[in-house]
Design a protein around this motif. Structure first.
Motif, PDB file in Angstrom:
ATOM      1  N   GLY A 169       0.837  -0.844  -0.106  1.00  0.00           N
ATOM      2  CA  GLY A 169       0.358  -0.141  -0.129  1.00  0.00           C
ATOM      3  C   GLY A 169       0.876   0.921   0.030  1.00  0.00           C
ATOM      4  N   TYR A 170       1.809   1.033   1.015  1.00  0.00           N
ATOM      5  CA  TYR A 170       2.568   2.714   0.528  1.00  0.00           C
ATOM      6  C   TYR A 170       3.508   2.891  -0.876  1.00  0.00           C
ATOM      7  CZ  TYR A 170       6.973   4.565   0.913  1.00  0.00           C
ATOM      8  OH  TYR A 170       8.551   4.959   0.858  1.00  0.00           O
ATOM      9  N   GLU A 171       4.003   1.636  -0.940  1.00  0.00           N
ATOM     10  CA  GLU A 171       4.882   1.558  -2.585  1.00  0.00           C
ATOM     11  C   GLU A 171       3.603   2.226  -3.666  1.00  0.00           C
ATOM     12  OE1 GLU A 171       7.915  -0.147  -4.859  1.00  0.00           O
ATOM     13  OE2 GLU A 171       7.062  -2.266  -3.264  1.00  0.00           O
ATOM     14  N   VAL A 172       2.303   1.738  -3.423  1.00  0.00           N
ATOM     15  CA  VAL A 172       1.496   2.669  -4.525  1.00  0.00           C
ATOM     16  C   VAL A 172       0.915   4.105  -3.946  1.00  0.00           C
ATOM     17  CG1 VAL A 172      -0.706   2.023  -5.033  1.00  0.00           C
ATOM     18  CG2 VAL A 172       0.319  -0.008  -4.853  1.00  0.00           C
ATOM     19  N   ALA A 173       1.059   4.127  -3.249  1.00  0.00           N
ATOM     20  CA  ALA A 173       0.612   5.724  -2.854  1.00  0.00           C
ATOM     21  C   ALA A 173       1.698   6.397  -3.191  1.00  0.00           C
ATOM     22  CB  ALA A 173       0.386   5.883  -1.054  1.00  0.00           C
ATOM     23  N   MET A 174       3.293   5.737  -2.582  1.00  0.00           N
ATOM     24  CA  MET A 174       4.250   7.150  -2.682  1.00  0.00           C
ATOM     25  C   MET A 174       4.556   6.953  -4.537  1.00  0.00           C
ATOM     26  SD  MET A 174       6.679   7.591  -0.946  1.00  0.00           S
ATOM     27  CE  MET A 174       8.470   8.348  -1.717  1.00  0.00           C
ATOM     28  N   ALA A 175       3.799   5.714  -5.722  1.00  0.00           N
ATOM     29  CA  ALA A 175       4.167   6.114  -6.620  1.00  0.00           C
ATOM     30  C   ALA A 175       3.278   7.169  -7.412  1.00  0.00           C
ATOM     31  CB  ALA A 175       4.168   4.657  -7.221  1.00  0.00           C
TER      32      ALA A 175
ATOM     33  N   GLU B 215       4.965  10.365  -6.767  1.00  0.00           N
ATOM     34  CA  GLU B 215       6.016  10.238  -7.340  1.00  0.00           C
ATOM     35  C   GLU B 215       5.988  10.896  -8.132  1.00  0.00           C
ATOM     36  OE1 GLU B 215       9.045  10.793  -6.192  1.00  0.00           O
ATOM     37  OE2 GLU B 215       9.462   9.161  -4.991  1.00  0.00           O
ATOM     38  N   LEU B 216       4.520  10.593  -8.560  1.00  0.00           N
ATOM     39  CA  LEU B 216       3.903  10.890 -10.448  1.00  0.00           C
ATOM     40  C   LEU B 216       3.660  12.241  -9.994  1.00  0.00           C
ATOM     41  CD1 LEU B 216       2.409   7.669 -11.165  1.00  0.00           C
ATOM     42  CD2 LEU B 216       3.947   9.451 -13.100  1.00  0.00           C
TER      43      LEU B 216
ATOM     44  N   VAL C 172       8.606   2.276  -6.150  1.00  0.00           N
ATOM     45  CA  VAL C 172       8.661   2.931  -5.744  1.00  0.00           C
ATOM     46  C   VAL C 172      10.310   3.692  -6.448  1.00  0.00           C
ATOM     47  CG1 VAL C 172       9.114   4.900  -3.962  1.00  0.00           C
ATOM     48  CG2 VAL C 172       6.938   3.146  -3.566  1.00  0.00           C
ATOM     49  N   LEU C 173      11.436   2.723  -6.327  1.00  0.00           N
ATOM     50  CA  LEU C 173      12.942   3.033  -6.647  1.00  0.00           C
ATOM     51  C   LEU C 173      12.087   3.438  -8.346  1.00  0.00           C
ATOM     52  CD1 LEU C 173      14.801   1.157  -4.429  1.00  0.00           C
ATOM     53  CD2 LEU C 173      14.172   3.155  -3.875  1.00  0.00           C
ATOM     54  N   SER C 174      11.495   2.529  -9.080  1.00  0.00           N
ATOM     55  CA  SER C 174      11.520   2.947 -10.383  1.00  0.00           C
ATOM     56  C   SER C 174      11.167   4.310 -10.848  1.00  0.00           C
ATOM     57  CB  SER C 174      11.316   1.328 -11.009  1.00  0.00           C
ATOM     58  OG  SER C 174      11.863   0.574 -10.746  1.00  0.00           O
ATOM     59  N   MET C 175      10.107   4.128  -9.951  1.00  0.00           N
ATOM     60  CA  MET C 175       8.840   5.688 -10.396  1.00  0.00           C
ATOM     61  C   MET C 175       9.921   7.560  -9.945  1.00  0.00           C
ATOM     62  SD  MET C 175       6.189   6.455 -12.152  1.00  0.00           S
ATOM     63  CE  MET C 175       4.608   5.652 -12.238  1.00  0.00           C
ATOM     64  N   ARG C 176      10.874   6.519  -8.741  1.00  0.00           N
ATOM     65  CA  ARG C 176      10.952   7.724  -8.184  1.00  0.00           C
ATOM     66  C   ARG C 176      12.121   8.889  -9.391  1.00  0.00           C
ATOM     67  NH1 ARG C 176      14.822   7.326  -3.240  1.00  0.00           N
ATOM     68  NH2 ARG C 176      16.575   5.191  -4.180  1.00  0.00           N
ATOM     69  N   SER C 177      12.998   7.925  -9.868  1.00  0.00           N
ATOM     70  CA  SER C 177      13.670   8.606 -11.127  1.00  0.00           C
ATOM     71  C   SER C 177      13.098   8.586 -12.534  1.00  0.00           C
ATOM     72  CB  SER C 177      15.163   7.088 -11.589  1.00  0.00           C
ATOM     73  OG  SER C 177      15.668   7.388 -11.086  1.00  0.00           O
ATOM     74  N   VAL C 178      11.663   7.758 -12.808  1.00  0.00           N
ATOM     75  CA  VAL C 178      10.828   7.340 -14.463  1.00  0.00           C
ATOM     76  C   VAL C 178      10.260   9.227 -14.163  1.00  0.00           C
ATOM     77  CG1 VAL C 178       9.164   6.719 -16.038  1.00  0.00           C
ATOM     78  CG2 VAL C 178      11.578   4.821 -14.737  1.00  0.00           C
ATOM     79  N   ALA C 179      10.054   9.257 -13.216  1.00  0.00           N
ATOM     80  CA  ALA C 179       8.652  10.049 -13.342  1.00  0.00           C
ATOM     81  C   ALA C 179       9.595  11.561 -13.303  1.00  0.00           C
ATOM     82  CB  ALA C 179       7.971   9.770 -11.794  1.00  0.00           C
TER      83      ALA C 179
ATOM     84  N   ASN D  60      12.326  11.151  17.272  1.00  0.00           N
ATOM     85  CA  ASN D  60      11.813  10.120  18.590  1.00  0.00           C
ATOM     86  C   ASN D  60      10.917   9.728  16.720  1.00  0.00           C
ATOM     87  OD1 ASN D  60      11.464  11.324  20.620  1.00  0.00           O
ATOM     88  ND2 ASN D  60      11.162  12.754  20.927  1.00  0.00           N
ATOM     89  N   ASP D  61      11.244   9.212  15.816  1.00  0.00           N
ATOM     90  CA  ASP D  61      11.295   8.408  15.066  1.00  0.00           C
ATOM     91  C   ASP D  61      12.054   7.033  14.895  1.00  0.00           C
ATOM     92  OD1 ASP D  61       9.475   7.723  13.835  1.00  0.00           O
ATOM     93  OD2 ASP D  61       8.707   9.579  12.836  1.00  0.00           O
ATOM     94  N   GLN D  62      11.538   6.191  13.831  1.00  0.00           N
ATOM     95  CA  GLN D  62      12.979   5.115  13.615  1.00  0.00           C
ATOM     96  C   GLN D  62      13.282   5.889  11.706  1.00  0.00           C
ATOM     97  OE1 GLN D  62      11.450   2.996  10.228  1.00  0.00           O
ATOM     98  NE2 GLN D  62       9.600   5.127  10.612  1.00  0.00           N
ATOM     99  N   THR D  63      13.926   4.824  11.618  1.00  0.00           N
ATOM    100  CA  THR D  63      14.454   5.087   9.935  1.00  0.00           C
ATOM    101  C   THR D  63      13.679   5.187   9.355  1.00  0.00           C
ATOM    102  OG1 THR D  63      15.864   3.328  10.546  1.00  0.00           O
ATOM    103  CG2 THR D  63      16.910   4.800  11.695  1.00  0.00           C
ATOM    104  N   ILE D  64      13.409   4.490   8.911  1.00  0.00           N
ATOM    105  CA  ILE D  64      12.610   4.703   7.569  1.00  0.00           C
ATOM    106  C   ILE D  64      11.837   5.772   7.238  1.00  0.00           C
ATOM    107  CG2 ILE D  64      11.004   2.881   6.082  1.00  0.00           C
ATOM    108  CD1 ILE D  64      12.452   0.413   7.904  1.00  0.00           C
ATOM    109  N   ALA D  65      11.974   6.336   6.468  1.00  0.00           N
ATOM    110  CA  ALA D  65      10.799   7.757   6.585  1.00  0.00           C
ATOM    111  C   ALA D  65      11.417   8.417   4.796  1.00  0.00           C
ATOM    112  CB  ALA D  65      10.948   9.048   6.563  1.00  0.00           C
ATOM    113  N   ASP D  66      10.225   8.055   4.171  1.00  0.00           N
ATOM    114  CA  ASP D  66      10.292   9.231   2.730  1.00  0.00           C
ATOM    115  C   ASP D  66       9.621   9.824   1.887  1.00  0.00           C
ATOM    116  OD1 ASP D  66      11.356   9.422   0.301  1.00  0.00           O
ATOM    117  OD2 ASP D  66      11.816   7.577  -0.764  1.00  0.00           O
ATOM    118  N   HIS D  67       9.479  10.463   1.752  1.00  0.00           N
ATOM    119  CA  HIS D  67       8.209  11.660   0.690  1.00  0.00           C
ATOM    120  C   HIS D  67       8.864  12.313  -0.498  1.00  0.00           C
ATOM    121  CE1 HIS D  67       5.218  14.226   0.172  1.00  0.00           C
ATOM    122  NE2 HIS D  67       4.448  13.475   0.690  1.00  0.00           N
ATOM    123  N   PRO D  68       7.554  11.728  -1.496  1.00  0.00           N
ATOM    124  CA  PRO D  68       7.886  12.839  -2.935  1.00  0.00           C
ATOM    125  C   PRO D  68       8.865  14.053  -3.023  1.00  0.00           C
ATOM    126  CG  PRO D  68       6.106  11.527  -3.063  1.00  0.00           C
ATOM    127  CD  PRO D  68       6.183  11.586  -1.679  1.00  0.00           C
ATOM    128  N   GLY D  69       8.839  14.771  -1.192  1.00  0.00           N
ATOM    129  CA  GLY D  69       8.635  15.975  -1.160  1.00  0.00           C
ATOM    130  C   GLY D  69       9.717  16.566  -0.691  1.00  0.00           C
TER     131      GLY D  69
END
Ligand code: NAD
Length: 496
Positions: free
Chosen positions: A114-120, A123-124, A169-176, A446-455
């Motif tokens: 679900g994260y991949e879908v929303a994030m991809a 990215e677009l 996500v890793l493909s879309m973040r470059s392709v888009a 006050n969080d863990q290390t995994i976080a990403d966002h297109p912005g």
């Protein structure tokens, strides 16, 4: 079981295998010179047979991309943006089907899919919005009759090489962003995830109306990857993967004078200070270490805990790890799916075994059933052990004791990596003081290390990359080049 998937997919679905089986994509679906079986890691079931490429075909595709690119660069930005937004809608309209493929091909649980879908899709939308940004500057000019300006121009052909762990996500973040900014792209997904890292993007852009020739998708291994780095017409290579392969890609790109963006491995620390909420910290730590079986570049790979709270933290973390259900994420409600392959399983188990032999305590886990590795917590992990020094890329949480904040910072900065870091503390001031001294491209208090966002400007320091960034307006820097232009109404006169 294979029939189940095929039955489930009605003829006109986005990823109907009859469209892509044994084929590659270059604006049309063509029979490929080699084939790549696509397997579900949880069961070993073959999901289909993708087409794959050769080095020669890879070079050919870059040349075709170079022919299509100039017209695309001249296409009005609003028209390009419309196609990108339409591609995002294709993802949203087909999210359930896409999630099923991500779960089955990568072995990730549904929350990760679900994260991949929303994030991809994000990215677009963000890439479309890049086309509302200024694309140049008016510069001071010594001659008032002569206008001096700098403008961004597309780089031309971009090669995109991506790994298997978060393939869409890793493909879309470059392709888009590459497409948005007027480039043509040749994408090489990892051969273990040719669908979610490759053909899915081809289908999304096909449905969105991207003109043929601007996106080619050619699955393959190192040979195809190297050809895409050295192909004469390629101007920019964006590579996401291990630091070892990244070094090789960087060398090849440098020798051939290509711009290269390297997003590489990590060994990200979470510092647990003695004034934090231990319950919340252990929950964050479990998420950071065990999400997608630890196969995340930003995974919380080292828990560096101040001595006075170390025992309590270790117990809480181990209890959370032991409670996580492990199994097939497509057929059951689980938190932990399979590792991607046998090689990775051997590596993870080897690091755990060696670290225990070197004196670490095996608090929970350390066993596996096929590719299903139990969430593992190691206590008393010394800085010299493999579990501390190496990127594990498995569901393993090594806990190391630190004497005070400075010692924790010193331990955190001890590996060559510098992707992400986190600090757990009851004091924002203390958190900021510690965060300032951490060598990491991304730090969370006050969080863990995994976080990403297109912005945001995603990327690492040290061996985690070469300073390139994905996301936000940094994409303008990555996917365009500057051109200085002067304009004068009258011809210039010279003494010659
Ligand atoms: P990998 O480096 O083995 O492979 C990555 C890609 O490179 C694949 O497509 C592979 O086929 C290709 N490749 C292999 N050899 C090549 C060569 N000689 N020339 C060109 N291409 C080549 O990485 P992996 O094991 O698939 O992925 C896991 C690694 O990726 C981990 O280290 C992880 O931390 C890293 N990663 C980093 C990020 C980030 O944003 N920093 C994100 C995800 C994963």
């Amino acid at each position: 079981m294979q029939a189940t998937l095929t039955d489930k997919l009605a003829k006109d679905t986005l990823l109907d295998p009859s469209v892509w089986e044994r084929r590659y994509f270059d604006g049309a679906w063509k029979l490929a010179p080699v084939t790549i079986p696509v397997r579900e890691p949880a069961t070993g079931i073959e999901l289909g047979v993708a087409g794959g490429g050769t080095a020669e075909l890879a070079v050919e595709l870059t040349e075709r991309a170079a022919q299509a690119q100039p017209k695309w660069a001249e296409t009005p930005p609003d028209d390009r943006a419309r196609i990108l937004r339409q591609a995002a809608r294709v993802i949203e309209d087909n999210s359930q089907e896409i999630m099923s493929w991500i779960i089955r091909e990568t072995g990730g649980v549904s929350a990760k899919a679900g994260y991949e879908v929303a994030m991809a899709a994000g990215e677009l939308y963000h890439s479309a919005a890049l086309l509302t940004q200024p694309i140049g500057q008016i510069l001071p000019s010594a001659d008032p009759e002569r206008m001096s300006l700098a403008r961004r121009v597309p780089v031309g052909v971009v090669s995109v090489i991506t790994p298997w762990n978060v393939p869409l996500v890793l493909s879309m973040r470059s392709v888009a962003p590459a497409l948005a900014l007027g480039n043509a792209v040749v994408l090489k997904p990892d051969p273990q995830t040719p669908i979610c890292g490759g053909f899915l993007l081809a289908r999304i852009f096909e449905e969105a109306g991207l003109p043929p020739g601007l996106l080619a998708v050619l699955p393959g291994g190192a040979e195809v990857g190297e050809a895409l780095v050295t192909a004469p017409v390629v101007r920019l290579v964006t590579f996401t993967g291990s630091s070892a392969v990244g070094r090789r890609v960087g060398e090849l790109a440098g020798r051939n004078l290509k711009k290269v963006s390297l997003e590489l491995g990590g060994n990200s620390p979470m510092l647990v200070l003695d004034d934090c909420d231990l319950d919340a910290a252990s929950s964050a730590g479990a998420w950071g270490s065990f999400l997608h079986q630890g196969q995340v570049c930003m995974a919380t790979s080292r828990h560096i805990v101040l001595r006075s709270v170390a025992d309590a933290y270790l117990q809480k973390l181990a209890a959370r790890a032991a409670a996580l259900p492990v199994g097939d994420p497509f057929r059951n409600e689980v938190a932990i799916g399979p590792l991607i392959n046998e090689k990775q399983l051997k590596r993870v188990h080897g690091i755990v075994t060696d670290s225990v032999a070197a004196g670490a305590d095996l608090v929970t886990g350390g066993t596996h059933d096929g590719l299903f590795y139990k969430p593992t917590v190691l206590g008393n992990v010394a800085a010299k052990t493999r579990a501390f020094q190496e990127e594990i890329f498995g569901p393993v949480a090594p806990v190391t004791i630190a004497e005070d904040d400075d010692h924790a910072i010193e331990l955190a900065n001890q590996t060559g990596y510098g992707l992400a870091a986190a600090v757990q503390t009851g004091s924002v001031e203390r958190g900021l003081r510690v965060a300032r001294k951490l060598k990491a491209g991304m730090v969370h208090i006050n969080d863990q290390t995994i976080a990403d966002h297109p912005g945001i400007p995603m990327g690492g320091m040290g061996q985690s990359g070469n300073g390139a960034r994905f996301g936000s307006t940094t994409n303008l820097d990555e996917f365009t080049e500057w051109q200085w232009v002067t304009v004068s109404g009258k011809p210039a006169r010279y003494p010659f």
